[in-house]
Design an enzyme around this catalytic site. Structure first.
Site, PDB file in Angstrom:
ATOM      1  N   ASP A 278       7.362  29.809  -1.315  1.00  0.00           N
ATOM      2  CA  ASP A 278       7.146  28.224  -0.556  1.00  0.00           C
ATOM      3  C   ASP A 278       6.505  27.288  -1.530  1.00  0.00           C
ATOM      4  OD1 ASP A 278       7.144  25.948   0.592  1.00  0.00           O
ATOM      5  OD2 ASP A 278       7.793  27.010   2.561  1.00  0.00           O
TER       6      ASP A 278
ATOM      7  N   HIS B  86      11.151  27.001  -0.337  1.00  0.00           N
ATOM      8  CA  HIS B  86      11.232  26.259   1.031  1.00  0.00           C
ATOM      9  C   HIS B  86      12.716  25.715   0.999  1.00  0.00           C
ATOM     10  CE1 HIS B  86       9.223  23.404   3.913  1.00  0.00           C
ATOM     11  NE2 HIS B  86      10.068  22.566   3.463  1.00  0.00           N
TER      12      HIS B  86
END
Length: 233
Positions: A171, A202
């Protein structure tokens, strides 16, 4: 059946829009889908529709209504992504949690005061799901690639009902040191379950668009479905 409705604030002095998707039969519980920074867009509405097909009445409140009602943005369009990032500083997260609490009240007014209500949030919504778990009596909470949880660990003592967090290992909004802090702060929490997705970025569980990773999305969504089936029964 699905469409927009109006939800009164906790103070009952204003109201805000909320997408609602109802199951074909009697709802077994309620789920609140908490938006990303892109508003209640088509992807969020699809998530609601999918939960409704699984038998839950599902709500997606327009949490940006105080900034501008009805914001819908596409993360795959660079200009709209930049616009969405600009909204973060304008959004009052504390008021957002209170709006989610207002939806909890609305769901229980419809289903009965003892009805189970869960929430599933994404990105900003994942952070808000964690805050909701700490600040309200919601029955169960799920956060996908939640941002800034490491800054909320001081609230974890207030979590009374089960929480599940899906952590994207790659992420770019939640770097490794933050992920490490989340694990150190929550691994031993009796109400919290963490799932890691190595190599995924993400937004991997978005319903549509370039960010979706099919294998990761299906795995996380199945874990969420099993979690809600147990906690909202």
């Amino acid at each position: 059946m699905s469409g927009m409705t109006s939800i009164p604030t906790l103070e009952n002095d204003q109201s805000f829009g909320c997408y609602v998707a109802e199951p074909s039969g009697q709802a077994k519980a309620a789920i609140i889908v908490i938006q990303e920074i892109f508003g209640v867009n088509e992807g969020i509405r699809r998530k609601c529709d999918n939960w409704a097909k699984a038998g839950y009445i599902t709500y997606a409140p327009d949490l940006f209504w105080r900034i501008q009602p009805g914001i819908e943005l596409d993360p795959d369009v660079p200009e709209e992504m930049n616009e969405a990032l600009g909204l973060i500083g304008k959004f009052d997260q504390d008021k957002g949690v209170r709006d989610i609490e207002a939806v909890i009240h609305a769901a229980r007014a419809k289903l009965g005061e003892q009805a189970k209500v869960g929430c599933a949030g994404y990105c900003l919504g994942g952070r808000l799901a964690f805050m909701t778990a700490a600040r309200t009596d919601i029955s169960a909470s799920v956060g996908y690639y939640a941002v800034g949880i490491d800054n909320l660990l001081r609230e974890s003592h207030a979590i009374a009902h089960p929480v599940m967090l899906h952590i994207a290992g790659a992420d770019h909004f939640v770097p490794p040191e933050q992920q490490k802090a989340i694990h150190e702060g929550l691994d031993d929490h009796p109400k919290v379950t963490l799932h890691d997705y190595p190599g995924l970025d993400h937004g991997f569980a978005t319903e549509m668009g370039q960010r979706r990773n099919e294998e990761g999305a299906q795995l996380a969504d199945q874990r969420t479905a099993d979690f809600f089936a147990q906690q909202l029964a």
